[in-house]
Design a protein around this motif. Structure first.
Motif, PDB file in Angstrom:
ATOM      1  N   ASP A  54      62.476  -9.244   3.091  1.00  0.00           N
ATOM      2  CA  ASP A  54      63.766  -8.907   2.493  1.00  0.00           C
ATOM      3  C   ASP A  54      63.569  -7.899   1.368  1.00  0.00           C
ATOM      4  N   SER A  55      64.667  -7.305   0.915  1.00  0.00           N
ATOM      5  CA  SER A  55      64.581  -6.239  -0.096  1.00  0.00           C
ATOM      6  C   SER A  55      63.981  -6.720  -1.406  1.00  0.00           C
ATOM      7  N   GLY A  56      64.169  -8.003  -1.721  1.00  0.00           N
ATOM      8  CA  GLY A  56      63.583  -8.547  -2.947  1.00  0.00           C
ATOM      9  C   GLY A  56      62.091  -8.758  -2.828  1.00  0.00           C
ATOM     10  N   GLU A  57      61.556  -8.570  -1.617  1.00  0.00           N
ATOM     11  CA  GLU A  57      60.125  -8.713  -1.335  1.00  0.00           C
ATOM     12  C   GLU A  57      59.588 -10.078  -1.758  1.00  0.00           C
ATOM     13  N   PHE A 107      57.307  -1.608   6.814  1.00  0.00           N
ATOM     14  CA  PHE A 107      58.041  -2.759   6.292  1.00  0.00           C
ATOM     15  C   PHE A 107      59.468  -2.713   6.818  1.00  0.00           C
ATOM     16  N   PHE A 108      59.813  -3.720   7.610  1.00  0.00           N
ATOM     17  CA  PHE A 108      61.162  -3.844   8.162  1.00  0.00           C
ATOM     18  C   PHE A 108      61.965  -4.753   7.228  1.00  0.00           C
ATOM     19  N   TYR A 109      62.923  -4.169   6.515  1.00  0.00           N
ATOM     20  CA  TYR A 109      63.732  -4.952   5.572  1.00  0.00           C
ATOM     21  C   TYR A 109      64.896  -5.583   6.317  1.00  0.00           C
ATOM     22  N   ASN A 140      61.855 -17.407   7.770  1.00  0.00           N
ATOM     23  CA  ASN A 140      62.697 -17.414   8.961  1.00  0.00           C
ATOM     24  C   ASN A 140      63.432 -16.084   9.136  1.00  0.00           C
ATOM     25  N   PHE A 141      63.632 -15.691  10.383  1.00  0.00           N
ATOM     26  CA  PHE A 141      64.403 -14.491  10.717  1.00  0.00           C
ATOM     27  C   PHE A 141      65.117 -14.776  12.038  1.00  0.00           C
TER      28      PHE A 141
END
Length: 362
Positions: A31-34, A57-59, A82-83
């Motif tokens: 996620d963008s927040g890494e 990196f796939f955000y 999870n995704f």
């Protein structure tokens, strides 16, 4: 749930499902927040030792057609959390999807172990996942239930981020930097207090239960308390959690692992931080002022909490202070607990995982 957003991601990905897979291409889903990035960083560094790999990196919270195309072209695709769109993506046989998960061991029940309604989509995700990496063969069954995944896909190769503890850290330098930044006397020992969040809001303000004035009166000459609140706590407590008495708020400290390295004692409750901290063989005390309520109403554990955790359990502030003041710790409990959570503690987890993948899953 309709999973409309996740299905949309799947549809977009499937536009590129015929993209040629590149053997040197690696994607990390984040996620963008890494958040939870540590595992991915260590895997990336290990692959960099092995050859000329391309990294992407796939955000997952940003829509980008170019990013979906790179994902489809990746030989190895790593996740740390999870995704759900994975359930609706059509991967090629050449794509290898590896779930590293962000936490070591097995503590609180999660995923399909507690959320029955999620089991169907978790099962679909597991069909698209080649490997789930865990820290011990002892916990494979728990992860199989949580992820609704066949045990044959679950490999006890270790947690990449645990390699951090085997690097050459200058502990004195890290401690000095901490003390300077927080105006703490260099001769003080650090007690790291890392409580988890509770669904029951009234239990989330720890200072309603910890008598910080008494804590400092009895322990303050030797120790400083460093409080690290769980990132989710603001979702479960609308008011401020703070105290006028002396403590250090390290909730926004960048590296939790660094805090664990320089601390002398951990106070926690039901948080999985206990698992990672246990490999350092340092004392942990469990301040569980809401124990019976938590065990009755929250999601439960994969083991008997009262007999298994690697340290004394206390329910009151006075008992907490007494344990620390009189050093009432039994380190043998730590070593026994570690055996249930880890097969190997050697700083080579990343190496084992990359070896396994480059050898075709052998």
């Amino acid at each position: 749930m309709s999973y409309l957003k996740h299905k949309l991601y799947g549809l977009i990905f499937n536009l590129f499902k015929h993209t040629k897979v590149k053997n040197n291409s690696i994607s990390f889903i984040i996620d963008s927040g890494e958040s939870f990035k540590g595992n991915l960083d260590y895997i990336k560094k290990e692959f960099e030792k092995r050859g000329n790999f391309e990294f992407h990196f796939f955000y997952k919270d940003k829509l980008s057609f170019a990013s979906f195309k790179k994902l489809a072209a990746s030989k190895y695709i790593f996740l740390n959390d999870n995704f759900f769109p994975l359930a609706f993506m059509d991967f090629k046989a050449e794509n290898n999807i590896i779930q590293l998960w962000h936490a070591p061991g097995a503590s609180k029940k999660f995923g399909g172990s507690v959320d029955i309604e999620s089991r169907e989509i978790l099962s679909k995700i597991s069909q698209n996942t080649d490997y789930l990496i865990v820290t011990s063969k002892n916990i494979i069954g728990y992860y199989s239930e949580a992820f609704q995944m066949p045990e044959s896909k679950i490999k006890p190769l270790g947690l990449p981020r645990m390699d951090y503890y085997f690097e050459n850290h200058d502990l004195d330098k890290l401690k000095r930097k901490f003390c300077q930044n927080y105006n703490v006397s260099a001769d003080k020992k650090i007690i790291l207090y890392a409580p988890t969040f509770r669904d029951e809001e009234k239990y989330n303000n720890v200072f309603n239960y910890l008598n910080l004035e008494e804590f400092n009166n009895r322990l303050g000459n030797e120790y400083v308390l460093a409080l690290r609140l769980h990132p989710k706590i603001k979702n479960f407590h609308k008011d401020d959690i703070s105290s006028k008495d002396q403590y250090v708020d390290v909730s926004n400290f960048e590296s939790e692992q660094e805090l664990m390295l320089i601390s002398d004692i951990l106070i926690t409750d039901y948080s999985s931080i206990m698992i990672e901290y246990s490999i350092l063989n340092k004392p942990t005390v469990f301040f569980t002022y809401d124990l019976e309520d938590y065990l009755a109403n929250e999601r439960g554990f994969y083991y008997d909490f009262k007999t298994t955790v690697p340290g004394p359990i206390v329910n009151t502030s006075d008992d907490l202070i007494d344990v620390i003041e009189n050093d009432k710790f039994d380190k043998s409990k730590i070593s026994e607990f570690v055996k249930t959570q880890f097969d190997d503690i050697d700083g080579h987890s990343s190496e084992r995982i990359v070896d396994f993948l480059l050898n075709g899953g052998r």
